[in-house]
Design a protein around this motif. Structure first.
Motif, mmCIF file in Angstrom:
data_model
loop_
_atom_site.group_PDB
_atom_site.id
_atom_site.type_symbol
_atom_site.label_atom_id
_atom_site.label_comp_id
_atom_site.label_asym_id
_atom_site.label_seq_id
_atom_site.Cartn_x
_atom_site.Cartn_y
_atom_site.Cartn_z
ATOM 1 N N TRP A 94 13.546 15.923 -0.627
ATOM 2 C CA TRP A 94 14.563 16.901 -0.226
ATOM 3 C C TRP A 94 15.306 16.460 1.030
ATOM 4 C CZ3 TRP A 94 13.667 21.247 3.548
ATOM 5 C CH2 TRP A 94 14.806 22.056 3.663
ATOM 6 N N ARG A 95 14.561 16.029 2.045
ATOM 7 C CA ARG A 95 15.169 15.739 3.331
ATOM 8 C C ARG A 95 15.709 14.316 3.438
ATOM 9 N NH1 ARG A 95 13.959 19.121 7.621
ATOM 10 N NH2 ARG A 95 15.450 17.783 8.710
ATOM 11 N N HIS A 96 15.074 13.385 2.751
ATOM 12 C CA HIS A 96 15.414 11.988 2.989
ATOM 13 C C HIS A 96 15.785 11.207 1.731
ATOM 14 C CE1 HIS A 96 13.908 12.802 6.954
ATOM 15 N NE2 HIS A 96 12.726 13.093 6.476
ATOM 16 N N ALA A 97 15.685 11.839 0.564
ATOM 17 C CA ALA A 97 15.981 11.152 -0.692
ATOM 18 C C ALA A 97 15.196 9.846 -0.821
ATOM 19 C CB ALA A 97 17.495 10.879 -0.806
ATOM 20 N N ALA A 98 13.989 9.831 -0.255
ATOM 21 C CA ALA A 98 13.146 8.630 -0.274
ATOM 22 C C ALA A 98 12.273 8.660 -1.524
ATOM 23 C CB ALA A 98 12.303 8.561 0.995
ATOM 24 N N TRP A 99 12.889 8.469 -2.692
ATOM 25 C CA TRP A 99 12.145 8.651 -3.931
ATOM 26 C C TRP A 99 11.097 7.569 -4.149
ATOM 27 C CZ3 TRP A 99 12.203 4.989 -7.751
ATOM 28 C CH2 TRP A 99 13.222 4.036 -7.707
ATOM 29 N N ARG A 100 11.348 6.350 -3.701
ATOM 30 C CA ARG A 100 10.337 5.291 -3.857
ATOM 31 C C ARG A 100 9.083 5.623 -3.052
ATOM 32 N NH1 ARG A 100 15.131 2.360 -3.584
ATOM 33 N NH2 ARG A 100 15.570 1.055 -5.421
ATOM 34 N N THR A 101 9.291 6.071 -1.831
ATOM 35 C CA THR A 101 8.142 6.428 -0.990
ATOM 36 C C THR A 101 7.422 7.640 -1.558
ATOM 37 O OG1 THR A 101 9.277 5.570 0.962
ATOM 38 C CG2 THR A 101 7.435 7.058 1.346
ATOM 39 N N ALA A 102 8.175 8.615 -2.048
ATOM 40 C CA ALA A 102 7.560 9.809 -2.633
ATOM 41 C C ALA A 102 6.730 9.445 -3.860
ATOM 42 C CB ALA A 102 8.648 10.818 -2.997
ATOM 43 N N LEU A 103 7.273 8.560 -4.700
ATOM 44 C CA LEU A 103 6.538 8.130 -5.896
ATOM 45 C C LEU A 103 5.285 7.362 -5.507
ATOM 46 C CD1 LEU A 103 6.424 7.853 -8.980
ATOM 47 C CD2 LEU A 103 7.800 5.771 -8.763
ATOM 48 N N TRP A 104 5.407 6.491 -4.515
ATOM 49 C CA TRP A 104 4.254 5.720 -4.027
ATOM 50 C C TRP A 104 3.150 6.647 -3.541
ATOM 51 C CZ3 TRP A 104 2.767 5.930 1.174
ATOM 52 C CH2 TRP A 104 1.785 5.004 1.576
ATOM 53 N N LEU A 105 3.524 7.692 -2.808
ATOM 54 C CA LEU A 105 2.537 8.638 -2.291
ATOM 55 C C LEU A 105 1.846 9.391 -3.420
ATOM 56 C CD1 LEU A 105 1.253 10.102 0.124
ATOM 57 C CD2 LEU A 105 3.253 11.610 0.184
ATOM 58 N N ALA A 106 2.632 9.896 -4.363
ATOM 59 C CA ALA A 106 2.066 10.671 -5.465
ATOM 60 C C ALA A 106 1.163 9.805 -6.347
ATOM 61 C CB ALA A 106 3.190 11.281 -6.300
ATOM 62 N N VAL A 107 1.605 8.594 -6.650
ATOM 63 C CA VAL A 107 0.812 7.706 -7.513
ATOM 64 C C VAL A 107 -0.495 7.316 -6.840
ATOM 65 C CG1 VAL A 107 0.737 5.389 -8.522
ATOM 66 C CG2 VAL A 107 2.765 6.818 -8.832
ATOM 67 N N THR A 108 -0.457 7.050 -5.537
ATOM 68 C CA THR A 108 -1.683 6.660 -4.832
ATOM 69 C C THR A 108 -2.726 7.768 -4.874
ATOM 70 O OG1 THR A 108 -0.423 5.245 -3.328
ATOM 71 C CG2 THR A 108 -2.636 5.874 -2.643
ATOM 72 N N VAL A 109 -2.298 9.011 -4.652
ATOM 73 C CA VAL A 109 -3.241 10.134 -4.694
ATOM 74 C C VAL A 109 -3.782 10.330 -6.110
ATOM 75 C CG1 VAL A 109 -3.486 12.621 -4.345
ATOM 76 C CG2 VAL A 109 -2.201 11.259 -2.701
ATOM 77 N N ALA A 110 -2.932 10.141 -7.124
ATOM 78 C CA ALA A 110 -3.393 10.261 -8.508
ATOM 79 C C ALA A 110 -4.398 9.165 -8.851
ATOM 80 C CB ALA A 110 -2.197 10.206 -9.453
ATOM 81 N N VAL A 111 -4.123 7.941 -8.408
ATOM 82 C CA VAL A 111 -5.053 6.833 -8.642
ATOM 83 C C VAL A 111 -6.388 7.100 -7.955
ATOM 84 C CG1 VAL A 111 -5.495 4.401 -8.130
ATOM 85 C CG2 VAL A 111 -3.277 5.096 -9.046
ATOM 86 N N ALA A 112 -6.333 7.669 -6.760
ATOM 87 C CA ALA A 112 -7.566 7.986 -6.030
ATOM 88 C C ALA A 112 -8.433 8.947 -6.831
ATOM 89 C CB ALA A 112 -7.229 8.585 -4.668
ATOM 90 N N ALA A 113 -7.813 9.935 -7.475
ATOM 91 C CA ALA A 113 -8.582 10.890 -8.281
ATOM 92 C C ALA A 113 -9.247 10.193 -9.466
ATOM 93 C CB ALA A 113 -7.661 12.007 -8.768
#
Length: 234
Positions: A94-113
């Motif tokens: 929303w604030r930074h349009a940093a979609w690559r970073t957002a995807l990286w964060l979400a994928v890492t947490v999913a992989v951790a699970a």
């Protein structure tokens, strides 16, 4: 030239350092897992002594035990940690349009699970059993999902704040909150008698390993010649 207290180091150095630390932590993860699997007697002795002492105190001090149950079930619960991560993902988009970073964060947490449940299933360590339990939990014991999830989420968010820069006061407050959360959730799991101490240590180690690997992967493509610039808050 003056640099802010959270100014990140050069990307190539960050990638190499994270990869090196990941190798060290990975060895520690493998060693601890092996000791748990072979039921190494000194480890089991320490686990049993600490867990029995904590459980006796938990039974005696019901007020503190209730407080720790609230913290572990609501504040530091893996679902809560993942919701915090989801909020960070939405904020990045929303604030930074940093979609690559957002995807990286979400994928890492999913992989951790996925890693967490895979290791639990592979090791299949029984949880502590008490005649007068003060709490209960599902799935196998090693590693602690609460400790691992808190380590991954707090570690990733701290690194993002460091990477993109944040004020000194906010940085220190965030570090304190992260340390209290990661250490606190480990203490609650042992106090409530649902994990052995080595389960918590395993959660911390596996969580740290995934954070380091994620940081190395995030930084690696960007210091190669001709790589595109990273997402960065504007």
């Amino acid at each position: 030239m003056h640099r802010s207290p959270t100014a990140p180091p050069p990307r190539s150095r960050t990638s190499r350092t994270a990869a090196l630390l990941a190798a060290v932590v990975g060895v520690c993860c493998a060693l601890l897992t092996a000791l748990v699997v072979i039921r190494w007697h000194p480890l089991l002795t320490v686990d049993g002594d600490v867990s029995r002492t904590a459980h006796l105190r938990a039974v005696r001090d019901r007020t503190l035990t209730h407080v720790l149950r609230v913290l572990t079930d609501w504040v530091w619960d893996p679902l809560t940690m993942r919701l915090v991560c989801a909020a960070a993902v939405l904020w990045l988009l929303w604030r930074h349009a940093a979609w690559r970073t957002a995807l990286w964060l979400a994928v890492t947490v999913a992989v951790a699970a996925v890693v967490q449940q895979s290791v639990k299933s592979a090791v299949d360590r029984p949880r502590p059993v008490w005649p007068d339990p003060v709490d209960s939990a599902r799935y196998a014991a090693f590693p602690s999902g609460h400790a691992m999830t808190a380590t991954v989420v707090c570690g990733l968010l701290l690194w993002l704040l460091h990477r993109f820069g944040v004020g000194r006061v906010r940085w220190r407050a965030t570090v304190v909150a992260a340390v209290v959360s990661v250490v606190g959730v480990g203490v609650t799991r042992v106090w409530l008698g649902v994990h052995w101490p080595s389960d918590v240590l395993g959660g911390w180690l596996f969580g740290a390993l995934l954070v380091l690997l994620a940081v190395a992967a995030y930084e690696w493509p960007r210091h190669r010649e001709g790589a595109p610039p990273p997402d960065r808050p504007r």
